[in-house]
Design a protein around this motif. Structure first.
Motif, PDB file in Angstrom:
ATOM      1  N   GLY A 195      25.846  41.980  39.265  1.00 24.52           N
ATOM      2  CA  GLY A 195      27.282  42.237  39.227  1.00 24.52           C
ATOM      3  C   GLY A 195      27.727  43.497  39.932  1.00 24.52           C
ATOM      4  O   GLY A 195      28.926  43.795  39.963  1.00 24.52           O
ATOM      5  N   TYR A 196      26.789  44.260  40.516  1.00 23.46           N
ATOM      6  CA  TYR A 196      27.200  45.475  41.210  1.00 23.46           C
ATOM      7  C   TYR A 196      28.094  45.134  42.393  1.00 23.46           C
ATOM      8  O   TYR A 196      27.805  44.246  43.182  1.00 23.46           O
ATOM      9  CB  TYR A 196      25.988  46.266  41.711  1.00 23.46           C
ATOM     10  N   ASP A 197      29.194  45.845  42.475  1.00 25.59           N
ATOM     11  CA  ASP A 197      30.142  45.645  43.575  1.00 25.59           C
ATOM     12  C   ASP A 197      30.587  47.021  44.052  1.00 25.59           C
ATOM     13  O   ASP A 197      31.155  47.801  43.281  1.00 25.59           O
ATOM     14  CB  ASP A 197      31.348  44.834  43.092  1.00 25.59           C
ATOM     15  N   TYR A 198      30.324  47.324  45.310  1.00 25.81           N
ATOM     16  CA  TYR A 198      30.688  48.638  45.834  1.00 25.81           C
ATOM     17  C   TYR A 198      32.190  48.896  45.683  1.00 25.81           C
ATOM     18  O   TYR A 198      32.614  50.039  45.504  1.00 25.81           O
ATOM     19  CB  TYR A 198      30.292  48.750  47.308  1.00 25.81           C
ATOM     20  N   GLY A 199      32.986  47.843  45.714  1.00 22.32           N
ATOM     21  CA  GLY A 199      34.424  48.000  45.571  1.00 22.32           C
ATOM     22  C   GLY A 199      34.829  48.621  44.248  1.00 22.32           C
ATOM     23  O   GLY A 199      35.907  49.222  44.143  1.00 22.32           O
ATOM     24  N   ASP A 200      33.978  48.511  43.224  1.00 19.17           N
ATOM     25  CA  ASP A 200      34.289  49.117  41.932  1.00 19.17           C
ATOM     26  C   ASP A 200      34.330  50.643  42.023  1.00 19.17           C
ATOM     27  O   ASP A 200      34.973  51.302  41.191  1.00 19.17           O
ATOM     28  CB  ASP A 200      33.255  48.700  40.883  1.00 19.17           C
ATOM     29  N   GLU A 201      33.641  51.194  43.015  1.00 21.01           N
ATOM     30  CA  GLU A 201      33.662  52.641  43.189  1.00 21.01           C
ATOM     31  C   GLU A 201      35.066  53.132  43.524  1.00 21.01           C
ATOM     32  O   GLU A 201      35.413  54.288  43.256  1.00 21.01           O
ATOM     33  CB  GLU A 201      32.685  53.059  44.298  1.00 21.01           C
ATOM     34  N   TYR A 202      35.863  52.266  44.113  1.00 22.07           N
ATOM     35  CA  TYR A 202      37.232  52.623  44.484  1.00 22.07           C
ATOM     36  C   TYR A 202      38.042  53.024  43.250  1.00 22.07           C
ATOM     37  O   TYR A 202      38.722  54.061  43.252  1.00 22.07           O
ATOM     38  CB  TYR A 202      37.879  51.435  45.186  1.00 22.07           C
ATOM     39  N   GLU A 203      37.967  52.207  42.225  1.00 19.77           N
ATOM     40  CA  GLU A 203      38.721  52.482  41.007  1.00 19.77           C
ATOM     41  C   GLU A 203      38.241  53.765  40.334  1.00 19.77           C
ATOM     42  O   GLU A 203      39.046  54.540  39.801  1.00 19.77           O
ATOM     43  CB  GLU A 203      38.604  51.305  40.044  1.00 19.77           C
ATOM     44  N   PHE A 204      36.938  53.989  40.358  1.00 23.02           N
ATOM     45  CA  PHE A 204      36.388  55.193  39.724  1.00 23.02           C
ATOM     46  C   PHE A 204      36.907  56.451  40.409  1.00 23.02           C
ATOM     47  O   PHE A 204      37.407  57.382  39.764  1.00 23.02           O
ATOM     48  CB  PHE A 204      34.860  55.162  39.762  1.00 23.02           C
TER      49      PHE A 204
END
Length: 220
Positions: A195-204
């Motif tokens: 489930g890792y998605d680099y795009g999640d880093e955006y929200e963080f």
């Protein structure tokens, strides 16, 4: 390609811009030329100049059309939510039109959608109680992060979580993990997890900036 392909002149300026955006979306901005655009529209090159004055005018119109797709911030639910929705909308627009990333703040003659967008962002920050100088700092910090992340994301050689995992595995096979143990640890225990998605880093990262700006707000 949109519905304008193969149509005959005369066209509207909106149809012309839509056709240019479709071409850039498909093949990149470097593929766009006045000759190719006229061919896609089904007319002569000179017919384009009934609606645009030159290539710069075409790019100005295309960028303004991209800005028109971005959600304007509404401070009613709170300035952080407004900035978060705006940042998400910007990323979505740049994902649809990656060619626009390096052009969105470079136009010397911005159009009405671009100007309305910037004005709405400033208004939202001022309405939230930011002094003008701090609003300017906040605007710059947010846009630097938004554009920077989009540019980095555009340069990545993977898109889906599956592609990310496969690339990480290939990466691990190419270097001795014992020499780079911390990089290996992050790759194995974080990037390669389901489930890792680099795009999640955006929200963080966006949350860190918004929380930091919140602490700088003068007490109401």
């Amino acid at each position: 390609m949109g519905a304008t392909r193969g149509s005959r002149a005369p066209w509207t300026r909106e149809q012309l811009l839509r056709a240019a955006i479709d071409l850039a979306d498909e093949d990149g901005i470097d593929s766009l030329s006045m000759r190719r655009l006229s061919r896609e529209l089904g007319g002569g090159t000179m017919s384009l100049y009934n609606h645009i004055s030159n290539k710069d005018d075409l790019l100005d119109g295309m960028i303004d059309a991209v800005f028109s797709e971005i959600e304007l911030p509404d401070s009613a639910p709170g300035w952080q939510d407004a900035m978060r929705h705006r940042a998400r909308s910007m990323r979505e627009a740049m994902t649809r039109h990656p060619w626009a990333i390096g052009l969105m703040e470079s136009r010397q003659t911005p159009g009405p959608a671009t100007l309305s967008h910037h004005d709405a962002v400033i208004k939202c920050l001022l309405d939230a109680g930011f002094p003008l100088s701090l609003a300017a700092h906040a605007f710059a910090a947010l846009d630097s992060y938004i554009y920077g992340f989009a540019l980095q994301e555009k340069s990545l050689s993977f898109g889906t979580p599956e592609e990310t995992s496969e690339l990480a595995k290939a990466f691990l096979r190419q270097f001795p993990t014992q020499e780079y143990p911390h990089l290996a640890k992050l790759t194995i225990e974080h990037v390669m997890q389901p489930g890792y998605d680099y795009g999640d880093e955006y929200e963080f990262g966006l949350g860190l900036i918004l929380d930091g700006l919140e602490r700088l707000l003068p007490e109401q």
